[in-house]
Scaffold this motif. Structure first.
Motif, PDB file in Angstrom:
ATOM      1  N   LYS A  26     135.708  -5.018   8.965  1.00  0.00           N
ATOM      2  CA  LYS A  26     134.531  -5.869   8.798  1.00  0.00           C
ATOM      3  C   LYS A  26     133.417  -5.126   7.916  1.00  0.00           C
ATOM      4  O   LYS A  26     133.238  -3.892   8.434  1.00  0.00           O
ATOM      5  CB  LYS A  26     134.168  -6.158  10.142  1.00  0.00           C
ATOM      6  N   GLU A  27     132.855  -6.018   7.340  1.00  0.00           N
ATOM      7  CA  GLU A  27     131.610  -5.763   6.740  1.00  0.00           C
ATOM      8  C   GLU A  27     130.402  -6.053   7.345  1.00  0.00           C
ATOM      9  O   GLU A  27     130.395  -7.370   7.667  1.00  0.00           O
ATOM     10  CB  GLU A  27     131.499  -6.024   5.315  1.00  0.00           C
ATOM     11  N   ILE A  28     129.533  -5.321   7.794  1.00  0.00           N
ATOM     12  CA  ILE A  28     128.402  -5.462   8.523  1.00  0.00           C
ATOM     13  C   ILE A  28     127.166  -5.548   7.579  1.00  0.00           C
ATOM     14  O   ILE A  28     126.982  -4.269   6.932  1.00  0.00           O
ATOM     15  CB  ILE A  28     128.209  -4.876   9.633  1.00  0.00           C
ATOM     16  N   LYS A  29     126.358  -6.585   7.024  1.00  0.00           N
ATOM     17  CA  LYS A  29     125.096  -6.400   6.358  1.00  0.00           C
ATOM     18  C   LYS A  29     124.025  -7.011   7.366  1.00  0.00           C
ATOM     19  O   LYS A  29     124.101  -7.772   8.202  1.00  0.00           O
ATOM     20  CB  LYS A  29     125.349  -7.510   5.281  1.00  0.00           C
ATOM     21  N   GLY A  33     110.765 -12.973  11.520  1.00  0.00           N
ATOM     22  CA  GLY A  33     110.882 -12.146  10.225  1.00  0.00           C
ATOM     23  C   GLY A  33     111.691 -10.688  10.869  1.00  0.00           C
ATOM     24  O   GLY A  33     111.806  -9.767   9.986  1.00  0.00           O
ATOM     25  N   ASP A  34     112.400 -10.683  11.894  1.00  0.00           N
ATOM     26  CA  ASP A  34     112.894  -9.469  12.375  1.00  0.00           C
ATOM     27  C   ASP A  34     114.184  -9.226  11.534  1.00  0.00           C
ATOM     28  O   ASP A  34     114.686  -8.359  11.520  1.00  0.00           O
ATOM     29  CB  ASP A  34     113.403  -9.390  13.914  1.00  0.00           C
ATOM     30  N   GLY A  35     114.824 -10.198  10.958  1.00  0.00           N
ATOM     31  CA  GLY A  35     115.860 -10.095  10.144  1.00  0.00           C
ATOM     32  C   GLY A  35     117.175 -10.870  10.516  1.00  0.00           C
ATOM     33  O   GLY A  35     117.223 -11.639  11.587  1.00  0.00           O
ATOM     34  N   LYS A  36     118.268 -10.585   9.981  1.00  0.00           N
ATOM     35  CA  LYS A  36     119.746 -11.219  10.304  1.00  0.00           C
ATOM     36  C   LYS A  36     120.662  -9.946  10.091  1.00  0.00           C
ATOM     37  O   LYS A  36     120.518  -9.023   9.391  1.00  0.00           O
ATOM     38  CB  LYS A  36     119.967 -12.390   9.308  1.00  0.00           C
ATOM     39  N   ILE A  37     121.919 -10.445  11.088  1.00  0.00           N
ATOM     40  CA  ILE A  37     122.947  -9.498  10.854  1.00  0.00           C
ATOM     41  C   ILE A  37     124.055 -10.434  10.425  1.00  0.00           C
ATOM     42  O   ILE A  37     124.111 -11.620  10.810  1.00  0.00           O
ATOM     43  CB  ILE A  37     123.444  -8.667  12.252  1.00  0.00           C
ATOM     44  N   PHE A  38     124.858 -10.149   9.515  1.00  0.00           N
ATOM     45  CA  PHE A  38     126.163 -10.989   9.071  1.00  0.00           C
ATOM     46  C   PHE A  38     127.266  -9.999   9.145  1.00  0.00           C
ATOM     47  O   PHE A  38     127.279  -8.685   8.837  1.00  0.00           O
ATOM     48  CB  PHE A  38     126.113 -11.390   7.493  1.00  0.00           C
ATOM     49  N   VAL A  39     128.381 -10.617   9.731  1.00  0.00           N
ATOM     50  CA  VAL A  39     129.505 -10.046   9.594  1.00  0.00           C
ATOM     51  C   VAL A  39     130.480 -10.634   9.224  1.00  0.00           C
ATOM     52  O   VAL A  39     131.036 -11.890   9.326  1.00  0.00           O
ATOM     53  CB  VAL A  39     129.943  -9.773  11.294  1.00  0.00           C
TER      54      VAL A  39
END
Length: 113
Positions: A2-5, A88-94
């Protein structure tokens, strides 16, 4: 694999990377300085950056490719240490990675990360 961004606040980079560094077997993390905006369009933000009359927020993007077994631990650490509770804390994409090739050795798959 998996790629985690993850897109996080710059002020949280040290906290997040310090904790990620503690994960044995983590292959590495790539860090980018980025700018962008979310649903709030950076209207009331104090640290916004304007470019061509559009307001952006400075952010950090982390990228890491890991074995499936490591995904939840990495995501949990990023979520915990990047959290402020504010907009605005952000996001995590898997995302799923089909293959990886290590250029130097020609290894493929898990061995390449």
């Amino acid at each position: 694999m998996k790629e985690i961004k993850a897109i996080i606040r710059p002020a949280k980079l040290l906290d997040v990377t310090t904790e990620l560094h503690q994960i044995e077997g983590l292959p590495g993390v790539t860090v980018f300085e980025i700018k962008g905006f979310g649903k709030g369009r950076a209207k009331n933000a104090k640290d916004k950056v304007s470019y061509e009359m559009v307001e952006f927020m400075p952010r950090i993007q982390l990228e890491v490719v890991v074995d499936d077994a490591m995904v939840e631990r990495v995501v949990t650490i990023i979520q915990k240490y990047a959290h402020t509770g504010n907009t605005g804390d952000g996001k995590i994409f898997v995302s799923t990675i089909d293959d990886v090739v290590k250029i130097r050795t020609n290894e493929r798959g898990i061995a390449a990360i």
